[in-house]
Scaffold this active site. Structure first.
Site, PDB file in Angstrom:
ATOM      1  N   PRO A 181       0.517  -1.299   0.180  1.00 13.08           N
ATOM      2  CA  PRO A 181       0.516  -0.242   0.171  1.00 13.08           C
ATOM      3  C   PRO A 181       0.893   0.857   0.425  1.00 13.08           C
ATOM      4  CG  PRO A 181      -0.430  -0.826   2.031  1.00 13.08           C
ATOM      5  CD  PRO A 181       0.592  -1.986   1.442  1.00 13.08           C
ATOM      6  N   ASN A 182       0.186   2.158  -0.972  1.00  9.69           N
ATOM      7  CA  ASN A 182       0.864   3.585  -1.150  1.00  9.69           C
ATOM      8  C   ASN A 182       2.451   3.895  -1.705  1.00  9.69           C
ATOM      9  OD1 ASN A 182      -0.439   5.047   0.735  1.00  9.69           O
ATOM     10  ND2 ASN A 182      -0.172   3.895   2.592  1.00  9.69           N
ATOM     11  N   ARG A 229       4.514  11.143  -2.980  1.00  6.15           N
ATOM     12  CA  ARG A 229       4.301  10.534  -1.546  1.00  6.15           C
ATOM     13  C   ARG A 229       6.026  10.835  -0.360  1.00  6.15           C
ATOM     14  NH1 ARG A 229       5.202   4.795   1.042  1.00  6.15           N
ATOM     15  NH2 ARG A 229       4.108   4.734   2.778  1.00  6.15           N
ATOM     16  N   TYR A 267      11.326   8.596   0.308  1.00  2.00           N
ATOM     17  CA  TYR A 267      11.086   8.027  -0.601  1.00  2.00           C
ATOM     18  C   TYR A 267      12.006   8.194  -1.997  1.00  2.00           C
ATOM     19  CZ  TYR A 267       7.663   5.711   2.999  1.00  2.00           C
ATOM     20  OH  TYR A 267       7.429   5.291   4.193  1.00  2.00           O
ATOM     21  N   ASN A 323       8.064  -5.696  -0.926  1.00  2.00           N
ATOM     22  CA  ASN A 323       7.890  -4.808   0.317  1.00  2.00           C
ATOM     23  C   ASN A 323       6.359  -5.031   0.412  1.00  2.00           C
ATOM     24  OD1 ASN A 323       8.036  -2.056   1.317  1.00  2.00           O
ATOM     25  ND2 ASN A 323       9.096  -0.952  -0.256  1.00  2.00           N
ATOM     26  N   ALA A 345       3.614  -1.407   5.227  1.00  4.24           N
ATOM     27  CA  ALA A 345       2.712  -0.537   6.173  1.00  4.24           C
ATOM     28  C   ALA A 345       2.374  -2.690   6.623  1.00  4.24           C
ATOM     29  CB  ALA A 345       1.475   0.238   5.980  1.00  4.24           C
ATOM     30  N   HIS A 398       3.899  -4.457   9.149  1.00  3.75           N
ATOM     31  CA  HIS A 398       4.792  -4.069   9.981  1.00  3.75           C
ATOM     32  C   HIS A 398       3.092  -5.037  11.280  1.00  3.75           C
ATOM     33  CE1 HIS A 398       7.488  -1.834   9.535  1.00  3.75           C
ATOM     34  NE2 HIS A 398       6.311  -1.421   8.613  1.00  3.75           N
ATOM     35  N   ASP A 422       1.466 -15.244   7.083  1.00  4.53           N
ATOM     36  CA  ASP A 422       1.265 -16.809   7.024  1.00  4.53           C
ATOM     37  C   ASP A 422       1.417 -16.730   5.047  1.00  4.53           C
ATOM     38  OD1 ASP A 422       0.088 -16.981   9.465  1.00  4.53           O
ATOM     39  OD2 ASP A 422      -1.913 -17.310   9.115  1.00  4.53           O
ATOM     40  N   GLU A 481      12.930  -9.346   1.336  1.00  2.00           N
ATOM     41  CA  GLU A 481      11.996  -8.279   1.822  1.00  2.00           C
ATOM     42  C   GLU A 481      12.851  -6.843   1.653  1.00  2.00           C
ATOM     43  OE1 GLU A 481      11.403  -8.390   5.922  1.00  2.00           O
ATOM     44  OE2 GLU A 481      10.663  -6.131   6.747  1.00  2.00           O
ATOM     45  N   HIS A 498      12.319  -2.437   1.453  1.00  2.00           N
ATOM     46  CA  HIS A 498      12.211  -1.244   2.219  1.00  2.00           C
ATOM     47  C   HIS A 498      13.337  -0.255   1.551  1.00  2.00           C
ATOM     48  CE1 HIS A 498       9.651  -3.316   4.984  1.00  2.00           C
ATOM     49  NE2 HIS A 498      10.429  -3.819   5.350  1.00  2.00           N
ATOM     50  N   ILE A 499      12.639   0.588   1.020  1.00  2.00           N
ATOM     51  CA  ILE A 499      12.723   1.651   0.159  1.00  2.00           C
ATOM     52  C   ILE A 499      14.082   2.327   1.909  1.00  2.00           C
ATOM     53  CG2 ILE A 499      13.266   4.546  -0.622  1.00  2.00           C
ATOM     54  CD1 ILE A 499      10.548   2.388  -1.741  1.00  2.00           C
ATOM     55  N   SER A 500      13.032   2.852   2.414  1.00  2.00           N
ATOM     56  CA  SER A 500      13.562   3.300   3.988  1.00  2.00           C
ATOM     57  C   SER A 500      13.956   2.329   4.789  1.00  2.00           C
ATOM     58  CB  SER A 500      12.838   4.303   4.755  1.00  2.00           C
ATOM     59  OG  SER A 500      11.487   3.269   5.279  1.00  2.00           O
ATOM     60  N   ARG A 540      13.512   4.752  11.679  1.00  2.00           N
ATOM     61  CA  ARG A 540      12.412   5.646  12.056  1.00  2.00           C
ATOM     62  C   ARG A 540      11.740   5.806  13.056  1.00  2.00           C
ATOM     63  NH1 ARG A 540       9.202   5.039   6.686  1.00  2.00           N
ATOM     64  NH2 ARG A 540       8.289   6.564   7.639  1.00  2.00           N
ATOM     65  N   ARG A 546       7.347   0.635  13.337  1.00  2.00           N
ATOM     66  CA  ARG A 546       8.210  -0.301  12.210  1.00  2.00           C
ATOM     67  C   ARG A 546       9.005  -0.541  12.796  1.00  2.00           C
ATOM     68  NH1 ARG A 546       6.384   3.418   8.300  1.00  2.00           N
ATOM     69  NH2 ARG A 546       5.567   5.892   8.663  1.00  2.00           N
TER      70      ARG A 546
HETATM   71  C1  DQA Z   1       8.436   0.571   3.953  1.00  2.00           C
HETATM   72  C2  DQA Z   1       8.916   1.892   5.697  1.00  2.00           C
HETATM   73  C3  DQA Z   1       7.418   1.432   5.903  1.00  2.00           C
HETATM   74  O1  DQA Z   1       7.180   1.528   7.089  1.00  2.00           O
HETATM   75  C4  DQA Z   1       5.835   1.807   5.036  1.00  2.00           C
HETATM   76  O2  DQA Z   1       4.790   1.773   5.648  1.00  2.00           O
HETATM   77  C5  DQA Z   1       5.777   1.930   3.484  1.00  2.00           C
HETATM   78  C6  DQA Z   1       7.214   1.912   2.893  1.00  2.00           C
HETATM   79  C7  DQA Z   1       9.947   1.387   3.215  1.00  2.00           C
HETATM   80  O3  DQA Z   1       9.653   0.910   1.394  1.00  2.00           O
HETATM   81  O4  DQA Z   1       9.818   2.068   2.986  1.00  2.00           O
HETATM   82  O5  DQA Z   1       5.430   2.112   3.175  1.00  2.00           O
HETATM   83  O6  DQA Z   1       7.924  -0.449   3.468  1.00  2.00           O
END
Ligand code: DQA
Length: 147
Positions: free
Chosen positions: A14-15, A22, A27, A78, A81, A84, A91, A102, A104-106, A111, A116
């Site tokens: 998501p997002n 964003r 990001y 990725n 959210a 978390h 599952d 796995e 994550h951009i950040s 953080r 997180r």
């Molecule tokens: C994220 C980090 C997550 O905490 C956050 O909810 C995201 C992006 C990242 O790519 O840094 O939506 O997965």
């Protein structure tokens, strides 16, 4: 089923469809479409056939993960959210048979928000790549190519 290791799914939660718009200070300015293009190109260089998908709908993500389990595809995930708190994603990751990386951009662990600092994906990931921006996806594909 024999894993089809050269076909890799890059699944974004998501997002992440709003990349570029964003919170660019966190990001970056690359859009999701640009990220998808780069992933396909990086994959090609590594001899991998990469398909990139993004959804804001958890059920769709679960269907894709279940499909990857059935087909034996490696996954770069990725989960944004959902990482978390989603036990459904946990599952679904548990059922994967080929390597899961796995991404994550950040770096969620650096953080300030406590929420997180946990990941339901990490227990099933061969590696976690976090805090390297968009380049993290290339690093994740390199892990898949080596595995
Ligand atoms: C994220 C980090 C997550 O905490 C956050 O909810 C995201 C992006 C990242 O790519 O840094 O939506 O997965």
């Amino acid at each position: 089923m024999t894993p089809t290791h050269n076909r890799v799914l890059v699944l974004n939660g998501p997002n992440l469809g709003r990349l570029g718009k964003r919170q660019p200070e966190i990001y970056g300015s690359t859009t999701h479409a640009e990220l998808a293009e780069k992933c396909v190109e990086w994959g090609r260089e590594l001899g991998l056939e990469v398909e990139v998908r993004q959804t804001n709908h958890e059920g769709a993500m679960l269907d894709w993960l279940n499909g990857a389990a059935d087909e034996g595809n490696p996954v770069v995930l990725n989960a944004a959210a959902w990482t978390h708190y989603s036990y459904a994603i946990f599952d679904a990751c548990a059922q994967l048979v080929a390597p899961l990386v796995e991404v994550h951009i950040s770096d969620p662990h650096q953080r300030p928000e406590e929420f997180r600092h946990t990941s339901v994906v990490t227990p099933y990931a061969v590696e976690v790549v976090a805090g390297h921006g968009i380049d993290g996806y290339r690093m994740a594909l390199e892990v898949i190519a080596r595995s």
